[in-house]
Motif scaffolding. Structure first.
Motif, PDB file in Angstrom:
ATOM      1  N   LEU A  23       2.820  41.235  62.737  1.00  0.00           N
ATOM      2  CA  LEU A  23       1.691  41.095  61.818  1.00  0.00           C
ATOM      3  C   LEU A  23       1.320  42.413  61.145  1.00  0.00           C
ATOM      4  O   LEU A  23       0.888  42.422  59.990  1.00  0.00           O
ATOM      5  N   GLU A  24       1.482  43.520  61.850  1.00  0.00           N
ATOM      6  CA  GLU A  24       1.182  44.825  61.255  1.00  0.00           C
ATOM      7  C   GLU A  24       2.063  45.111  60.052  1.00  0.00           C
ATOM      8  O   GLU A  24       1.668  45.853  59.152  1.00  0.00           O
ATOM      9  N   GLU A  25       3.238  44.516  60.021  1.00  0.00           N
ATOM     10  CA  GLU A  25       4.181  44.743  58.931  1.00  0.00           C
ATOM     11  C   GLU A  25       3.940  43.816  57.738  1.00  0.00           C
ATOM     12  O   GLU A  25       4.589  43.965  56.700  1.00  0.00           O
ATOM     13  N   GLN A  26       3.018  42.873  57.880  1.00  0.00           N
ATOM     14  CA  GLN A  26       2.770  41.886  56.831  1.00  0.00           C
ATOM     15  C   GLN A  26       1.522  42.261  56.033  1.00  0.00           C
ATOM     16  O   GLN A  26       0.574  42.813  56.560  1.00  0.00           O
ATOM     17  N   ASN A  27       1.526  41.886  54.763  1.00  0.00           N
ATOM     18  CA  ASN A  27       0.305  42.014  53.980  1.00  0.00           C
ATOM     19  C   ASN A  27      -0.294  40.627  53.789  1.00  0.00           C
ATOM     20  O   ASN A  27       0.271  39.629  54.250  1.00  0.00           O
ATOM     21  N   ARG A  28      -1.417  40.562  53.144  1.00  0.00           N
ATOM     22  CA  ARG A  28      -2.118  39.284  52.959  1.00  0.00           C
ATOM     23  C   ARG A  28      -1.230  38.250  52.264  1.00  0.00           C
ATOM     24  O   ARG A  28      -1.197  37.080  52.658  1.00  0.00           O
ATOM     25  N   HIS A  72       3.887  50.536  71.384  1.00  0.00           N
ATOM     26  CA  HIS A  72       4.947  50.459  70.366  1.00  0.00           C
ATOM     27  C   HIS A  72       6.195  51.110  70.880  1.00  0.00           C
ATOM     28  O   HIS A  72       6.266  52.049  71.515  1.00  0.00           O
ATOM     29  N   LEU A  88       1.745  41.106  67.392  1.00  0.00           N
ATOM     30  CA  LEU A  88       0.937  42.155  66.758  1.00  0.00           C
ATOM     31  C   LEU A  88       1.801  43.102  65.933  1.00  0.00           C
ATOM     32  O   LEU A  88       1.420  43.503  64.830  1.00  0.00           O
ATOM     33  N   ASN A  89       2.967  43.441  66.442  1.00  0.00           N
ATOM     34  CA  ASN A  89       3.866  44.320  65.688  1.00  0.00           C
ATOM     35  C   ASN A  89       4.358  43.659  64.405  1.00  0.00           C
ATOM     36  O   ASN A  89       4.419  44.297  63.356  1.00  0.00           O
ATOM     37  N   ARG A 145      -2.121  48.303  72.527  1.00  0.00           N
ATOM     38  CA  ARG A 145      -0.806  48.039  71.935  1.00  0.00           C
ATOM     39  C   ARG A 145       0.156  49.135  72.348  1.00  0.00           C
ATOM     40  O   ARG A 145      -0.177  50.303  72.327  1.00  0.00           O
ATOM     41  N   SER A 165       2.546  41.543  72.102  1.00  0.00           N
ATOM     42  CA  SER A 165       3.048  42.766  71.485  1.00  0.00           C
ATOM     43  C   SER A 165       3.951  42.462  70.297  1.00  0.00           C
ATOM     44  O   SER A 165       3.818  43.074  69.233  1.00  0.00           O
TER      45      SER A 165
END
Length: 85
Positions: A30-35, A85, A27-28, A83, A24
């Motif tokens: 990574l969701e906040e990151q861009n390429r 949150h 994943l949280n 997931r 968790s």
């Protein structure tokens, strides 16, 4: 490894309970990151860390393929879990 150390320091209390908490958190984050953010993290890794990362990724992807073809009936990727949150 510095990134993992920082993540662990930030989320130490949440990571003591079980593996799903680690999934968790990852994943949280990574969701906040861009390429570009992710590529910078990879660029900052040493060769051993990159090999370890690719090794884990390839093993998980092979296990997923094996499960899709019915060879690993009891395997479930932690990344495919719902997931919260």
């Amino acid at each position: 490894m510095r990134f993992v150390d920082n993540l662990y320091s930030l989320y130490r209390e949440h990571l003591q309970e079980d593996e799903e908490n680690a999934v968790s958190v990852v994943l949280n984050v990574l969701e906040e990151q861009n390429r570009e953010d992710i590529m910078k993290l990879i660029k900052d890794m040493d060769d051993e860390e990159i090999v370890q990362m690719m090794g884990v990724y390839l093993v998980e992807m092979l296990k997923m393929k094996m499960a899709q073809e019915g060879h690993l009936n009891d395997w479930e990727s932690p990344l495919n879990r719902p997931r919260y949150h």
